[in-house]
Write a protein that holds these residues in place. Structure first.
Motif, mmCIF file in Angstrom:
data_model
loop_
_atom_site.group_PDB
_atom_site.id
_atom_site.type_symbol
_atom_site.label_atom_id
_atom_site.label_comp_id
_atom_site.label_asym_id
_atom_site.label_seq_id
_atom_site.Cartn_x
_atom_site.Cartn_y
_atom_site.Cartn_z
ATOM 1 N N GLY A 229 0.803 -1.229 0.000
ATOM 2 C CA GLY A 229 0.000 0.000 0.000
ATOM 3 C C GLY A 229 0.826 1.263 0.000
ATOM 4 N N GLY A 230 2.135 1.158 0.199
ATOM 5 C CA GLY A 230 2.975 2.351 0.119
ATOM 6 C C GLY A 230 3.992 2.424 1.237
ATOM 7 N N TYR A 231 4.719 3.519 1.245
ATOM 8 C CA TYR A 231 5.815 3.697 2.200
ATOM 9 C C TYR A 231 5.303 3.665 3.639
ATOM 10 C CZ TYR A 231 9.951 5.595 4.408
ATOM 11 O OH TYR A 231 11.046 5.762 5.215
ATOM 12 N N ALA A 232 5.911 2.796 4.440
ATOM 13 C CA ALA A 232 5.566 2.645 5.862
ATOM 14 C C ALA A 232 4.123 2.164 6.080
ATOM 15 C CB ALA A 232 5.829 3.922 6.650
ATOM 16 N N LYS A 233 3.470 1.710 5.017
ATOM 17 C CA LYS A 233 2.137 1.114 5.173
ATOM 18 C C LYS A 233 2.329 -0.362 5.552
ATOM 19 C CE LYS A 233 -0.819 4.388 3.647
ATOM 20 N NZ LYS A 233 0.041 5.535 3.468
ATOM 21 N N LYS A 234 1.379 -0.867 6.302
ATOM 22 C CA LYS A 234 1.517 -2.262 6.744
ATOM 23 C C LYS A 234 0.124 -2.839 6.973
ATOM 24 C CE LYS A 234 1.703 -0.836 11.587
ATOM 25 N NZ LYS A 234 1.290 0.534 11.322
ATOM 26 N N ASN A 235 0.044 -4.145 7.075
ATOM 27 C CA ASN A 235 -1.197 -4.779 7.481
ATOM 28 C C ASN A 235 -0.858 -5.963 8.389
ATOM 29 O OD1 ASN A 235 -0.342 -6.840 5.814
ATOM 30 N ND2 ASN A 235 -1.768 -6.363 4.159
ATOM 31 N N ASP A 236 -1.881 -6.639 8.866
ATOM 32 C CA ASP A 236 -1.660 -7.740 9.807
ATOM 33 C C ASP A 236 -0.817 -8.851 9.188
ATOM 34 O OD1 ASP A 236 -3.141 -6.348 11.549
ATOM 35 O OD2 ASP A 236 -4.974 -7.562 11.357
ATOM 36 N N GLN A 237 -1.023 -9.050 7.892
ATOM 37 C CA GLN A 237 -0.292 -10.109 7.191
ATOM 38 C C GLN A 237 1.222 -9.851 7.253
ATOM 39 O OE1 GLN A 237 -1.063 -10.093 3.017
ATOM 40 N NE2 GLN A 237 -0.387 -12.196 2.706
ATOM 41 N N LEU A 238 1.599 -8.593 7.056
ATOM 42 C CA LEU A 238 3.024 -8.249 7.094
ATOM 43 C C LEU A 238 3.583 -8.429 8.513
ATOM 44 C CD1 LEU A 238 5.580 -7.129 5.669
ATOM 45 C CD2 LEU A 238 4.796 -4.833 6.279
ATOM 46 N N ILE A 239 2.841 -7.961 9.494
ATOM 47 C CA ILE A 239 3.306 -8.075 10.890
ATOM 48 C C ILE A 239 3.435 -9.559 11.272
ATOM 49 C CG2 ILE A 239 2.687 -7.588 13.305
ATOM 50 C CD1 ILE A 239 3.616 -5.097 11.726
ATOM 51 N N GLU A 240 2.441 -10.343 10.851
ATOM 52 C CA GLU A 240 2.500 -11.774 11.148
ATOM 53 C C GLU A 240 3.711 -12.424 10.466
ATOM 54 O OE1 GLU A 240 -1.413 -13.666 10.901
ATOM 55 O OE2 GLU A 240 -0.323 -15.451 10.220
ATOM 56 N N PHE A 241 3.969 -11.995 9.237
ATOM 57 C CA PHE A 241 5.136 -12.530 8.529
ATOM 58 C C PHE A 241 6.425 -12.205 9.286
ATOM 59 C CE2 PHE A 241 8.834 -11.816 5.930
ATOM 60 C CZ PHE A 241 8.996 -13.067 5.357
ATOM 61 N N ILE A 242 6.544 -10.937 9.723
ATOM 62 C CA ILE A 242 7.775 -10.499 10.412
ATOM 63 C C ILE A 242 7.993 -11.335 11.679
ATOM 64 C CG2 ILE A 242 8.768 -8.565 11.732
ATOM 65 C CD1 ILE A 242 7.586 -6.683 9.582
ATOM 66 N N ASN A 243 6.914 -11.589 12.413
ATOM 67 C CA ASN A 243 7.022 -12.399 13.636
ATOM 68 C C ASN A 243 7.365 -13.855 13.316
ATOM 69 O OD1 ASN A 243 6.688 -10.452 15.627
ATOM 70 N ND2 ASN A 243 4.453 -10.524 15.468
ATOM 71 N N THR A 244 6.702 -14.415 12.314
ATOM 72 C CA THR A 244 6.976 -15.809 11.944
ATOM 73 C C THR A 244 8.415 -15.953 11.451
ATOM 74 O OG1 THR A 244 4.692 -15.986 11.251
ATOM 75 C CG2 THR A 244 6.154 -17.750 10.521
ATOM 76 N N PHE A 245 8.834 -14.990 10.645
ATOM 77 C CA PHE A 245 10.188 -15.035 10.091
ATOM 78 C C PHE A 245 11.218 -14.972 11.221
ATOM 79 C CE2 PHE A 245 13.935 -13.142 7.961
ATOM 80 C CZ PHE A 245 14.101 -14.084 6.965
ATOM 81 N N TYR A 246 10.914 -14.160 12.231
ATOM 82 C CA TYR A 246 11.834 -14.071 13.369
ATOM 83 C C TYR A 246 11.872 -15.402 14.129
ATOM 84 C CZ TYR A 246 14.192 -12.664 17.590
ATOM 85 O OH TYR A 246 15.079 -12.597 18.629
ATOM 86 N N ARG A 247 10.687 -15.986 14.321
ATOM 87 C CA ARG A 247 10.625 -17.271 15.025
ATOM 88 C C ARG A 247 11.447 -18.330 14.295
ATOM 89 N NH1 ARG A 247 5.069 -17.113 15.189
ATOM 90 N NH2 ARG A 247 4.672 -15.722 16.928
ATOM 91 N N GLN A 248 11.348 -18.323 12.960
ATOM 92 C CA GLN A 248 12.026 -19.358 12.161
ATOM 93 C C GLN A 248 13.530 -19.128 12.023
ATOM 94 O OE1 GLN A 248 9.721 -18.903 8.607
ATOM 95 N NE2 GLN A 248 8.359 -20.605 9.073
ATOM 96 N N THR A 249 13.941 -17.854 11.977
ATOM 97 C CA THR A 249 15.343 -17.566 11.607
ATOM 98 C C THR A 249 16.104 -16.781 12.656
ATOM 99 O OG1 THR A 249 14.770 -15.445 10.610
ATOM 100 C CG2 THR A 249 14.620 -17.374 9.182
ATOM 101 N N ARG A 250 15.389 -16.202 13.636
ATOM 102 C CA ARG A 250 15.985 -15.298 14.642
ATOM 103 C C ARG A 250 16.537 -14.033 13.988
ATOM 104 N NH1 ARG A 250 13.940 -16.240 19.496
ATOM 105 N NH2 ARG A 250 12.628 -17.810 18.614
ATOM 106 N N ILE A 251 16.073 -13.714 12.794
ATOM 107 C CA ILE A 251 16.512 -12.471 12.149
ATOM 108 C C ILE A 251 15.410 -11.418 12.296
ATOM 109 C CG2 ILE A 251 17.162 -11.371 9.962
ATOM 110 C CD1 ILE A 251 18.382 -14.010 9.083
#
Ligand SMILES: *Cc1c(COP(=O)(O)O)cnc(C)c1O
Length: 301
Positions: A229-251
């Motif tokens: 949706g644009g610069y600094a725009k986000k939705n729940d899907q993105l936040i969930e991805f960031i959390n899942t990605f951290y859980r999987q990779t610790r990055i």
């Protein structure tokens, strides 16, 4: 101080990569400095060199309230013993963003201009006015976008054995880092930029016209389907991805740049964008302090 020695190249372990017979390394530029993180240091390096050569006392630059570039410039100027002025888009808010508060802490003087005026900042007359008013200042364009910024970004790949990789992936804001990476990539490599802004589909044409001087003609493209949706725009899907990605990779990633980059990489993998056997290099360009604008508990790190 800056610690390029802290940068690592982490091999990414994800089932999806195994499934698609690809491998990926992450260049952890986020580890370089807690504030001047990631690509910002590279992009600023030659502007500060120029300021020192020309004996400038002041650094002037532009940005919005949550600009990683503003805070990085303020911090770098303070470390270099230079004064800095940040020309900020929009009216001064009653409560300043954490980014601007930190920039002030580094001694940056903030000047707020209207959004309309801000749009004119690259006009010759506007630039002249600033240049005349601050004769002993070096002006860095927004995001470090310019010759010096690109030259600095070219040095990012000195940190890795770049010949190993078939694809190099990065987030794209102004495209300065992307242009630098394309300039030093080889003929058998593909550089893929994930644009985090909406509505700048002609960016790659502009970059090809003046910034990209890759005689070996490596393949390169900017994708525009992952800006959420644009610069600094986000939705729940993105936040969930960031959390899942951290859980999987610790990055840890951020919701403005690298979260969208890694999201795009996983989608591209799923869609068989990368042929089997591809070896990806993903640039983690830092920017984690941008997450400070999220409410507590949004992210798990
Ligand atoms: C500024 C920034 C970018 C964008 O870099 P450009 O050279 O402007 O395209 C990407 N990632 C992070 C974390 C940044 O802070």
């Amino acid at each position: 101080m800056l610690n390029t020695g802290a940068i690592t190249t982490d091999s990414l372990s994800l089932l999806l990569l195994d499934e698609k017979k690809c491998s990926a390394d992450v260049l952890r530029l986020d580890k370089i400095h807690p504030i001047i993180s990631g690509n910002k240091w590279f992009k600023l390096k030659y502007y500060f060199k120029k300021a020192s050569e020309e004996k400038k006392q002041i650094i002037i630059t532009y940005g919005g309230s949550y600009s990683n570039h503003i805070i990085a410039t303020a911090c770098a100027a303070s470390e270099a013993g230079l004064n800095s002025i940040g020309i900020i888009r929009g009216e001064r808010a009653a409560v300043l963003s954490p980014t601007l508060l930190a920039a002030e802490k580094y001694g940056m003087q903030l000047q707020f201009i209207s959004r309309d005026e801000y749009k004119r900042k690259e006009d010759i007359l506007f630039r002249k006015e600033i240049e005349e008013k601050y004769a002993d200042a070096l002006i860095i364009p927004e995001g470090g976008f310019g010759y010096e910024g690109i030259k600095g970004a070219e040095e990012i790949l000195l940190l890795v054995d770049k010949a190993k990789y078939t694809h190099i992936l990065c987030a794209v804001g102004t495209g300065t880092m992307y242009a630098g990476l394309v300039n030093v990539s080889g003929p058998t490599q593909t550089v893929v930029g994930i644009c985090v802004l909406k509505g700048i589909e002609n960016l790659s044409i502009q970059l090809d016209a003046w910034a990209i001087h890759n005689e070996k003609k490596s393949a390169h493209q900017i994708l525009h389907d992952y800006h959420f949706g644009g610069y600094a725009k986000k939705n729940d899907q993105l936040i969930e991805f960031i959390n899942t990605f951290y859980r999987q990779t610790r990055i840890p990633t951020d919701f403005v740049y690298t979260g969208k980059l890694f999201y795009a990489v996983t989608e591209l993998l799923k869609n068989n964008f990368f042929p089997a056997g591809s070896k990806l290099l993903i640039i983690h360009s830092g920017g984690l302090q941008g997450n400070n604008s999220l409410t507590k508990d949004t992210l798990i790190f």
